[in-house]
Design an enzyme around this catalytic site. Structure first.
Site, PDB file in Angstrom:
ATOM      1  N   HIS A  86      58.553 -52.393  10.310  1.00 27.90           N
ATOM      2  CA  HIS A  86      58.367 -51.772  11.620  1.00 27.90           C
ATOM      3  C   HIS A  86      56.933 -51.974  12.090  1.00 27.90           C
ATOM      4  O   HIS A  86      56.013 -52.138  11.282  1.00 27.90           O
ATOM      5  CB  HIS A  86      58.697 -50.287  11.553  1.00 27.90           C
ATOM      6  CG  HIS A  86      60.167 -50.024  11.439  1.00 27.90           C
ATOM      7  ND1 HIS A  86      60.702 -48.764  11.554  1.00 27.90           N
ATOM      8  CD2 HIS A  86      61.221 -50.865  11.238  1.00 27.90           C
ATOM      9  CE1 HIS A  86      62.017 -48.837  11.432  1.00 27.90           C
ATOM     10  NE2 HIS A  86      62.352 -50.102  11.231  1.00 27.90           N
ATOM     11  N   GLU A  88      54.835 -49.886  13.367  1.00 30.03           N
ATOM     12  CA  GLU A  88      53.916 -48.839  12.901  1.00 30.03           C
ATOM     13  C   GLU A  88      53.493 -49.088  11.458  1.00 30.03           C
ATOM     14  O   GLU A  88      52.317 -48.947  11.109  1.00 30.03           O
ATOM     15  CB  GLU A  88      54.590 -47.464  13.022  1.00 30.03           C
ATOM     16  CG  GLU A  88      55.047 -47.114  14.435  1.00 30.03           C
ATOM     17  CD  GLU A  88      56.453 -47.606  14.785  1.00 30.03           C
ATOM     18  OE1 GLU A  88      56.966 -47.182  15.835  1.00 30.03           O
ATOM     19  OE2 GLU A  88      57.043 -48.410  14.032  1.00 30.03           O
ATOM     20  N   CYS A 116      60.182 -43.954  13.454  1.00 31.50           N
ATOM     21  CA  CYS A 116      61.314 -43.540  12.626  1.00 31.50           C
ATOM     22  C   CYS A 116      60.809 -42.627  11.510  1.00 31.50           C
ATOM     23  O   CYS A 116      59.606 -42.409  11.363  1.00 31.50           O
ATOM     24  CB  CYS A 116      62.007 -44.763  12.026  1.00 31.50           C
ATOM     25  SG  CYS A 116      61.039 -45.577  10.729  1.00 31.50           S
ATOM     26  N   CYS A 119      58.263 -44.472   9.011  1.00 34.21           N
ATOM     27  CA  CYS A 119      56.955 -44.718   9.623  1.00 34.21           C
ATOM     28  C   CYS A 119      56.231 -43.404   9.916  1.00 34.21           C
ATOM     29  O   CYS A 119      55.012 -43.318   9.803  1.00 34.21           O
ATOM     30  CB  CYS A 119      57.099 -45.557  10.879  1.00 34.21           C
ATOM     31  SG  CYS A 119      57.621 -47.260  10.524  1.00 34.21           S
TER      32      CYS A 119
END
Length: 175
Positions: A86, A88, A116, A119
């Site tokens: 991801h 992040e 999410c 993260c």
């Protein structure tokens, strides 16, 4: 002499950076960008996609994303099978790779989606206390965010679009 000068505020400026970062995403299902900032200085950027040296998602590197594009997996399902990092997480790892302590001193994470669960946990662990986002994300754990006393601000997409249009119009007018 007073001149009226229109420019993005800090949140808009750094969100534009996150929007720019997401253009590098190689994920087929969702493009996300993230920027970690402290004291109005950009520390790291990230975008979602497969790890370095792994075939890009759009080239077939992530089977889970392929199945999602074919409608065989719903959004949010089988995330443990996704090879893409991801945005992040990539921004946090970028700080680690460069030896930058990101979370202290009031660091802010600008991200195109609310992070999410995974993260969010990483951001809380390094000390991020504020997320500035554009969109919601179905796998966000808002209870965890609230318990960690992390502030979430959702920006108005119209304001970001205004600045993007202003930037693009300068290019269009010069052609």
């Amino acid at each position: 002499m007073s001149i009226s000068f229109d420019r993005p505020n800090w949140d808009e400026y750094f969100m534009l950076q996150a929007e720019l970062a997401k253009l590098r995403s190689n994920c087929m299902t969702r493009q996300v960008g993230a920027v970690i900032v402290r004291n109005h200085r950009q520390l790291a950027t990230g975008y979602n996609g497969t790890p370095p040296g792994i075939k890009n998602c759009f080239e077939g590197g992530c089977k889970r994303c392929q199945l999602r594009m074919e409608g065989k997996i719903e959004s949010g399902a089988s995330l443990d099978r996704c090879l893409c990092n991801h945005a992040e997480a990539n921004a946090i790892m970028h700080c680690a790779i460069l030896g930058i302590e990101a979370g202290s001193g009031g660091a802010i994470m600008y991200t195109t989606f609310v992070p999410c669960l995974e993260c969010t946990k990483m951001a809380i662990t390094i000390g991020i206390k504020k997320f500035v986002c554009l969109d919601s994300y179905p796998e966000t754990d808002f209870d965890l965010i609230e318990e960690a006393k992390v502030e979430v601000i959702q920006l108005d997409k119209k304001n970001i679009a205004k600045w993007a249009k202003k930037l693009l119009s300068k290019y269009e007018n010069s052609m």
